[in-house]
Design a protein around this motif. Structure first.
Motif, PDB file in Angstrom:
ATOM      1  N   SER A  22       0.832  -1.207   0.000  1.00 14.62           N
ATOM      2  CA  SER A  22       0.000   0.000   0.000  1.00 14.62           C
ATOM      3  C   SER A  22       0.866   1.256   0.000  1.00 14.62           C
ATOM      4  CB  SER A  22      -0.936   0.014   1.208  1.00 14.62           C
ATOM      5  OG  SER A  22      -1.866  -1.030   1.125  1.00 14.62           O
ATOM      6  N   ILE A  23       1.951   1.220   0.756  1.00 14.15           N
ATOM      7  CA  ILE A  23       2.877   2.353   0.775  1.00 14.15           C
ATOM      8  C   ILE A  23       3.456   2.576  -0.612  1.00 14.15           C
ATOM      9  CG2 ILE A  23       5.107   3.167   1.653  1.00 14.15           C
ATOM     10  CD1 ILE A  23       4.400   1.707   4.318  1.00 14.15           C
ATOM     11  N   LEU A  24       3.893   1.503  -1.260  1.00 16.96           N
ATOM     12  CA  LEU A  24       4.444   1.631  -2.615  1.00 16.96           C
ATOM     13  C   LEU A  24       3.413   2.185  -3.587  1.00 16.96           C
ATOM     14  CD1 LEU A  24       6.574  -1.634  -3.008  1.00 16.96           C
ATOM     15  CD2 LEU A  24       7.358   0.675  -2.453  1.00 16.96           C
ATOM     16  N   ARG A  25       2.178   1.698  -3.490  1.00 19.89           N
ATOM     17  CA  ARG A  25       1.118   2.186  -4.389  1.00 19.89           C
ATOM     18  C   ARG A  25       0.839   3.676  -4.174  1.00 19.89           C
ATOM     19  NH1 ARG A  25      -1.578  -2.530  -2.496  1.00 19.89           N
ATOM     20  NH2 ARG A  25      -1.053  -4.269  -3.859  1.00 19.89           N
ATOM     21  N   GLU A  26       0.797   4.101  -2.923  1.00 19.30           N
ATOM     22  CA  GLU A  26       0.545   5.517  -2.638  1.00 19.30           C
ATOM     23  C   GLU A  26       1.680   6.394  -3.155  1.00 19.30           C
ATOM     24  OE1 GLU A  26      -2.161   6.993  -1.724  1.00 19.30           O
ATOM     25  OE2 GLU A  26      -3.229   5.113  -1.378  1.00 19.30           O
ATOM     26  N   LEU A  27       2.909   5.939  -2.987  1.00 16.29           N
ATOM     27  CA  LEU A  27       4.036   6.707  -3.508  1.00 16.29           C
ATOM     28  C   LEU A  27       4.002   6.756  -5.035  1.00 16.29           C
ATOM     29  CD1 LEU A  27       6.897   5.549  -1.124  1.00 16.29           C
ATOM     30  CD2 LEU A  27       5.828   7.823  -1.235  1.00 16.29           C
ATOM     31  N   ALA A  28       3.575   5.674  -5.661  1.00 16.96           N
ATOM     32  CA  ALA A  28       3.472   5.652  -7.124  1.00 16.96           C
ATOM     33  C   ALA A  28       2.399   6.613  -7.614  1.00 16.96           C
ATOM     34  CB  ALA A  28       3.170   4.234  -7.608  1.00 16.96           C
ATOM     35  N   ASP A  29       1.326   6.759  -6.857  1.00 17.85           N
ATOM     36  CA  ASP A  29       0.229   7.652  -7.249  1.00 17.85           C
ATOM     37  C   ASP A  29       0.533   9.124  -6.968  1.00 17.85           C
ATOM     38  OD1 ASP A  29      -1.239   5.501  -8.120  1.00 17.85           O
ATOM     39  OD2 ASP A  29      -2.478   5.365  -6.311  1.00 17.85           O
ATOM     40  N   LEU A  39       2.022  10.432   3.922  1.00 18.92           N
ATOM     41  CA  LEU A  39       2.048   9.054   3.450  1.00 18.92           C
ATOM     42  C   LEU A  39       1.286   8.139   4.397  1.00 18.92           C
ATOM     43  CD1 LEU A  39       3.048   7.002   1.386  1.00 18.92           C
ATOM     44  CD2 LEU A  39       5.243   6.962   2.602  1.00 18.92           C
ATOM     45  N   ARG A  40       1.506   8.306   5.691  1.00 21.91           N
ATOM     46  CA  ARG A  40       0.808   7.479   6.690  1.00 21.91           C
ATOM     47  C   ARG A  40      -0.703   7.658   6.584  1.00 21.91           C
ATOM     48  NH1 ARG A  40      -1.319   8.512  11.361  1.00 21.91           N
ATOM     49  NH2 ARG A  40      -0.350  10.566  11.545  1.00 21.91           N
ATOM     50  N   GLU A  41      -1.150   8.900   6.423  1.00 24.54           N
ATOM     51  CA  GLU A  41      -2.589   9.168   6.311  1.00 24.54           C
ATOM     52  C   GLU A  41      -3.166   8.574   5.029  1.00 24.54           C
ATOM     53  OE1 GLU A  41      -2.810  13.415   6.768  1.00 24.54           O
ATOM     54  OE2 GLU A  41      -2.622  13.285   8.961  1.00 24.54           O
ATOM     55  N   ARG A  42      -2.446   8.666   3.927  1.00 27.26           N
ATOM     56  CA  ARG A  42      -2.929   8.097   2.660  1.00 27.26           C
ATOM     57  C   ARG A  42      -3.056   6.582   2.743  1.00 27.26           C
ATOM     58  NH1 ARG A  42      -0.625  11.095  -2.689  1.00 27.26           N
ATOM     59  NH2 ARG A  42      -1.046  13.229  -2.051  1.00 27.26           N
ATOM     60  N   THR A  48       1.712   5.258  14.405  1.00 24.42           N
ATOM     61  CA  THR A  48       2.919   5.767  13.754  1.00 24.42           C
ATOM     62  C   THR A  48       4.097   4.808  13.895  1.00 24.42           C
ATOM     63  OG1 THR A  48       3.493   7.053  15.714  1.00 24.42           O
ATOM     64  CG2 THR A  48       2.284   8.196  13.975  1.00 24.42           C
ATOM     65  N   GLY A  49       4.193   4.101  15.013  1.00 25.31           N
ATOM     66  CA  GLY A  49       5.281   3.139  15.205  1.00 25.31           C
ATOM     67  C   GLY A  49       5.192   1.987  14.215  1.00 25.31           C
ATOM     68  N   LYS A  50       3.990   1.465  14.052  1.00 28.20           N
ATOM     69  CA  LYS A  50       3.761   0.369  13.098  1.00 28.20           C
ATOM     70  C   LYS A  50       4.064   0.835  11.681  1.00 28.20           C
ATOM     71  CE  LYS A  50       0.029  -2.709  11.600  1.00 28.20           C
ATOM     72  NZ  LYS A  50      -1.362  -3.114  11.877  1.00 28.20           N
ATOM     73  N   PHE A  51       3.609   2.032  11.317  1.00 26.69           N
ATOM     74  CA  PHE A  51       3.851   2.565   9.984  1.00 26.69           C
ATOM     75  C   PHE A  51       5.344   2.783   9.758  1.00 26.69           C
ATOM     76  CE2 PHE A  51       4.295   5.960   6.879  1.00 26.69           C
ATOM     77  CZ  PHE A  51       3.595   5.397   5.812  1.00 26.69           C
ATOM     78  N   ASN A  52       6.019   3.351  10.750  1.00 31.59           N
ATOM     79  CA  ASN A  52       7.459   3.589  10.647  1.00 31.59           C
ATOM     80  C   ASN A  52       8.221   2.290  10.427  1.00 31.59           C
ATOM     81  OD1 ASN A  52       9.837   5.338  10.798  1.00 31.59           O
ATOM     82  ND2 ASN A  52      10.233   4.247  12.712  1.00 31.59           N
ATOM     83  N   TYR A  53       7.817   1.235  11.108  1.00 33.46           N
ATOM     84  CA  TYR A  53       8.462  -0.076  10.957  1.00 33.46           C
ATOM     85  C   TYR A  53       8.394  -0.530   9.498  1.00 33.46           C
ATOM     86  CZ  TYR A  53       9.085  -5.109  11.122  1.00 33.46           C
ATOM     87  OH  TYR A  53       9.512  -6.394  10.868  1.00 33.46           O
TER      88      TYR A  53
END
Length: 121
Positions: A22-29, A39-42, A48-53
């Motif tokens: 999902s992170i890769l897809r959001e960055l691609a978009d 990025l975390r919100e998208r 935030t800890g889980k997302f950062n990991y």
């Protein structure tokens, strides 16, 4: 012998998580680099800890951090292209829907392409 298999297996393991994809897809978009918070919100992760990991794992291979935020690296772009081959033909770049955007072969079913250079063994 298993020369060179560990790094590529590690990279493939990183891709085996839906949050990371999902992170890769959001960055691609995204049209530009995204801050950590944007990025975390998208992606829709509140912790935030889980997302950062997960983002840190991606930064090892597929994402690069710049002064303005995060963006896809070359390998991340290749993953998105391979995972969504119709994306390159939607902008008119590809005329043959059955041609692989990476290797150009018709009906290629490979998700990942490995390119070895002489002497890399």
């Amino acid at each position: 012998m298993t020369y060179g298999t560990e790094p590529s297996m590690d990279a493939l393991t990183v891709l085996g998580n839906e949050i990371r994809m999902s992170i890769l897809r959001e960055l691609a978009d995204a049209e530009e680099s995204l801050s950590f918070t944007e990025l975390r919100e998208r992606v829709g992760i509140r912790d935030t800890g889980k997302f950062n990991y997960h983002l840190t794992k991606l930064c090892e291979y597929f994402v690069r951090q710049t002064e303005s935020g995060y963006e896809l690296g070359h390998a991340g772009t290749r993953v998105i292209t391979a995972a969504n081959p119709t994306a390159s033909s939607e902008d008119g770049a590809g005329n043959d829907d059955s041609a692989c955007p990476v290797c150009g072969e018709r009906d290629c079913e490979k998700l990942f392409h490995v390119h070895l250079t002489p002497g890399s063994f």
